[in-house]
Design a protein around this motif. Structure first.
Motif: not given
Length: 235
Positions: A162-166, A168-169, A172, A230
């Protein structure tokens, strides 16, 4: 700026984690041993020895998946938050240890079942007591200790995602919610508020679905050579 080698390494890690997620889900289903969950488990286990042994083998394969997922993602997330990345690895390893303990309890149940078949129900009251203790212990190890430790690892991983947007939010975030529901299911089972029933399954269904979708997403990332990793992760 991240190098091509970093991009390639990130995609490889994502693909490996995706494969391990699928492996964990499939082997988790195949590791179920119905004869152990029924009321006549002491009689049925020895009569269905192959089913018990296969369940044990698939549960051992789950160890590779549960431990391997956070390890596969560690090179990526350690660049963002090394402490949390290490935490996810630690809880993954703990879940693997509990999985192995669950396998040992299952094999002990099989041994007790063989002994019960020799002496019969009339002379096997002590064996029945031992069998019930082993089965209860296995349930607590598999559905409380293992689940809690692995789901905590998943919660940390989804927080990092969620933090890294690796990914879609929404994906996560659904993992965070699903992890919380799964933790709730294990705690309710631990205090015997629920059993291994429909409520337990429904509370665990969201995280299972999220793992499957996440696995597909990570595998697609591995094959997407046009989209770089990312930069927030790989710096």
């Amino acid at each position: 700026m991240p190098s091509k080698h970093s991009h390639s390494g990130g995609r490889l890690a994502a693909g490996l984690a995706g494969v391990l997620f699928i492996t964990g889900l499939v082997t988790g289903i195949l590791s179920v041993v119905p004869v152990i969950d029924g009321p006549d488990y002491l009689t049925l286990a020895s009569a269905n020895e192959n089913q018990v042994q296969l369940g044990a083998i698939f549960q051992l394969v789950m160890v590779v998946a549960y431990v391997g997922i956070p390890i596969a993602m560690y090179p990526i997330f350690s660049k963002h938050n090394k402490g949390l990345a290490l935490g996810s690895v630690a809880f993954g390893i703990i879940s693997g240890v509990f999985l192995i303990l669950g396998v040992l309890l299952l094999l002990l149940l099989l041994t007790v079942s063989h002994e019960f078949a020799k002496v019969g129900a009339l002379s096997g009251s002590t064996i029945q007591t031992v069998g019930e203790l082993l089965r209860t212990g296995r349930d607590l190890v598999n559905h409380v200790a293992t689940t809690l430790s692995f789901v905590v690892a998943l919660f940390i991983l989804n927080g990092l995602l969620y933090q890294t947007k690796w990914v879609p939010r929404w994906l996560s975030a659904s993992g965070l919610i699903g992890s919380a529901l799964s933790i709730l299911a294990s705690l309710l089972f631990m205090i015997r508020f629920i059993g291994l029933d429909a409520i337990y399954m429904m509370l665990n269904l969201p995280i299972a679905l999220q793992q499957f979708i996440l696995a597909i997403w990570l595998i697609l990332i591995a094959f997407n050579r046009e989209k770089p990793d990312s930069e927030s992760i790989l710096r």
